[in-house]
Design an enzyme around this catalytic site. Structure first.
Site, PDB file in Angstrom:
ATOM      1  N   GLY A  72      41.507  47.347  46.688  1.00  0.00           N
ATOM      2  CA  GLY A  72      42.847  47.908  46.735  1.00  0.00           C
ATOM      3  C   GLY A  72      43.603  47.788  45.427  1.00  0.00           C
ATOM      4  CB  THR A  73      43.905  45.066  42.915  1.00  0.00           C
ATOM      5  OG1 THR A  73      44.516  44.127  43.794  1.00  0.00           O
ATOM      6  CG2 THR A  73      44.492  44.901  41.522  1.00  0.00           C
ATOM      7  CG  ASN A 152      51.931  42.320  50.858  1.00  0.00           C
ATOM      8  OD1 ASN A 152      52.785  43.141  50.490  1.00  0.00           O
ATOM      9  ND2 ASN A 152      51.736  41.182  50.225  1.00  0.00           N
ATOM     10  CD  GLN A 180      48.107  43.388  54.429  1.00  0.00           C
ATOM     11  OE1 GLN A 180      47.932  43.209  55.633  1.00  0.00           O
ATOM     12  NE2 GLN A 180      47.543  42.614  53.520  1.00  0.00           N
ATOM     13  CB  SER A 200      41.218  46.739  50.346  1.00  0.00           C
ATOM     14  OG  SER A 200      40.328  45.759  49.878  1.00  0.00           O
ATOM     15  N   GLY A 201      38.357  47.261  51.864  1.00  0.00           N
ATOM     16  CA  GLY A 201      37.429  46.967  52.951  1.00  0.00           C
ATOM     17  C   GLY A 201      37.650  45.634  53.635  1.00  0.00           C
ATOM     18  CG  HIS A 202      39.140  41.971  51.565  1.00  0.00           C
ATOM     19  ND1 HIS A 202      39.949  40.881  51.741  1.00  0.00           N
ATOM     20  CD2 HIS A 202      39.710  42.702  50.576  1.00  0.00           C
ATOM     21  CE1 HIS A 202      40.958  40.934  50.896  1.00  0.00           C
ATOM     22  NE2 HIS A 202      40.838  42.041  50.181  1.00  0.00           N
ATOM     23  CB  THR A 238      25.729  51.162  39.574  1.00  0.00           C
ATOM     24  OG1 THR A 238      25.149  51.416  38.297  1.00  0.00           O
ATOM     25  CG2 THR A 238      24.674  51.294  40.645  1.00  0.00           C
ATOM     26  CB  CYS A 326      48.067  38.333  45.242  1.00  0.00           C
ATOM     27  SG  CYS A 326      46.892  39.429  46.060  1.00  0.00           S
TER      28      CYS A 326
END
Length: 393
Positions: A72-73, A152, A180, A200-202, A238, A326
């Site tokens: 995300g960042t 967030n 979020q 973002s995935g996590h 990649t 963060c």
């Protein structure tokens, strides 16, 4: 520590077992580079295509409008910096809000050093952007509006459709940091007039190190990573095939469960809020009472410091935070809480509890019980609380 209750899902989430299972073959068996021309790489190419298709469908986008990033960042940085450079001939004015994630705020500060001008729009006491102020801030040289989908820290959901309408009425690009909100509330880029979106995935029970950037077709945005020709020459490097597959699988699961999970988690969230406000005096809920993420509850407790509270919660086996992960090393009060009008002395006593589908009612009861004891213990050592009690007895 025997019992661990994880209530910091806004910071990161446990990966679904199905996600890990989907990723594993691309570490050991189908490990080919999807950019290669030989047939051994076909499974990797196909997996990347299918994940892109799943994510695009989830937010009402086209496949070619989805780009994979490192998180995300990176997506926020790409949206802000590349759009600023691409549209600088039109103007160098950007609008954002005072409660954005630091991935946006710090990028804006960097852009200001490059000669751009940034207007920081205020929010109301619930954390909702003031639309009149937003529209009034637009100038002929405004090129970008960046407002997060949901905060967030306090969980407040922004009126994205209305913000997008304002932006497009004035011919301004609209980017939203949806890290979020993504897979927690419905998002549709066309219905909400969104030109760029970060995710973002996590945060959604997927892997770390993978993110998404949606860029509407026709938006003139430059490459952020230079090197190879990956991601239609816009994001070199990649492909992280296992990560891409994992995020695609997490989105697939979210598309099936989001509605029911959201209702159940919101029910637990409301129970948590009710219990905390009922059992702990001088507690305050931060953010909008109902228009908030289903898994978010953010409180302030008067007469205490948040750091001591987090340490004692950790000793009780409860994982929580005082705000954004963060900025967890900072002793300064949250910029979000200050922006909604809280004084420093109250903002210092903040606690964010963020739930998941794995959270139980028993977890909530245990947490509230421990939290009440911790608050009482910390206040017993506070001269401010002692003076307050004497004045009000």
């Amino acid at each position: 520590m025997e019992k661990v209750i994880y209530l910091d899902n806004a910071a990161t989430t446990r990966m679904y077992p199905e996600v890990l299972e989907a990723m594993l073959p691309y570490f050991t068996e189908d490990y080919g580079n999807p950019a290669a021309f030989y047939s051994f790489s076909n499974p990797a190419q196909k997996a990347v295509h299918e994940a892109r298709e799943t994510i695009a469908k989830f937010i009402g986008a086209k496949n070619e409008e989805i780009y994979f990033t490192g998180g995300g960042t990176e997506s926020d940085n790409w949206a802000m910096k590349a759009a600023a450079e691409a549209y600088r001939n039109k103007g160098k004015h950007i609008i954002t809000s005072t409660i954005e994630h630091h991935a946006v705020l710090h990028t804006c500060q960097w852009l200001e050093k490059q000669g751009y001008e940034v207007t920081y729009v205020n929010v109301d006491e619930d954390g909702i952007v003031k639309l009149e102020e937003l529209e009034a801030a637009i100038r002929p040289d405004t090129i970008l509006i960046s407002i997060m989908a949901a905060n967030n820290e306090i969980g407040t959901i922004q009126p994205l459709r209305e913000i997008g309408e304002i932006a497009h009425k004035h011919g301004v690009l609209f980017h939203t940091d949806a890290v979020q909100a993504f897979a927690h509330i419905p998002l549709n880029v066309d219905e909400m007039n969104i030109d760029m979106l970060s995710a973002s995935g996590h945060k959604i029970h997927g892997p770390k190190g993978i993110g998404v950037m949606y860029i509407r077709k026709g938006v003139k945005i430059l490459s952020f990573m230079h090197g190879g020709a990956q991601e239609r020459r816009r994001r070199a490097g990649t492909h992280n095939v296992p990560g891409i597959v994992g995020m695609g699988k997490a989105v697939e699961i979210a598309s099936e469960r989001m509605g029911q999970n959201g209702r159940e988690i919101a029910g637990l969230r409301d129970y948590l809020i009710e219990e905390v406000l009922k059992k702990i005096p001088y507690a305050r809920l931060n953010g909008h009472k109902t228009n908030r993420l289903p898994n978010n509850a953010n409180f302030c407790f008067r007469f205490i410091e948040g750091e001591g509270m987090l340490i004692l919660l950790d000793q009780a086996g409860i994982c929580a935070s005082s705000g954004s992960a963060c900025t967890s090393g900072s002793l300064d009060p949250s910029h979000v809480l200050l922006a909604i009008g809280l004084p420093h002395e109250i903002a210092h006593g903040s606690l964010r509890l963020s739930l998941s589908e794995e959270t139980t009612r028993e977890d909530i009861d245990y947490t509230v019980d421990k939290l009440a004891g911790i608050i009482e213990r910390l206040r017993s050592m506070s001269p401010l609380y002692e003076d307050f009690v004497k004045k009000n007895s």
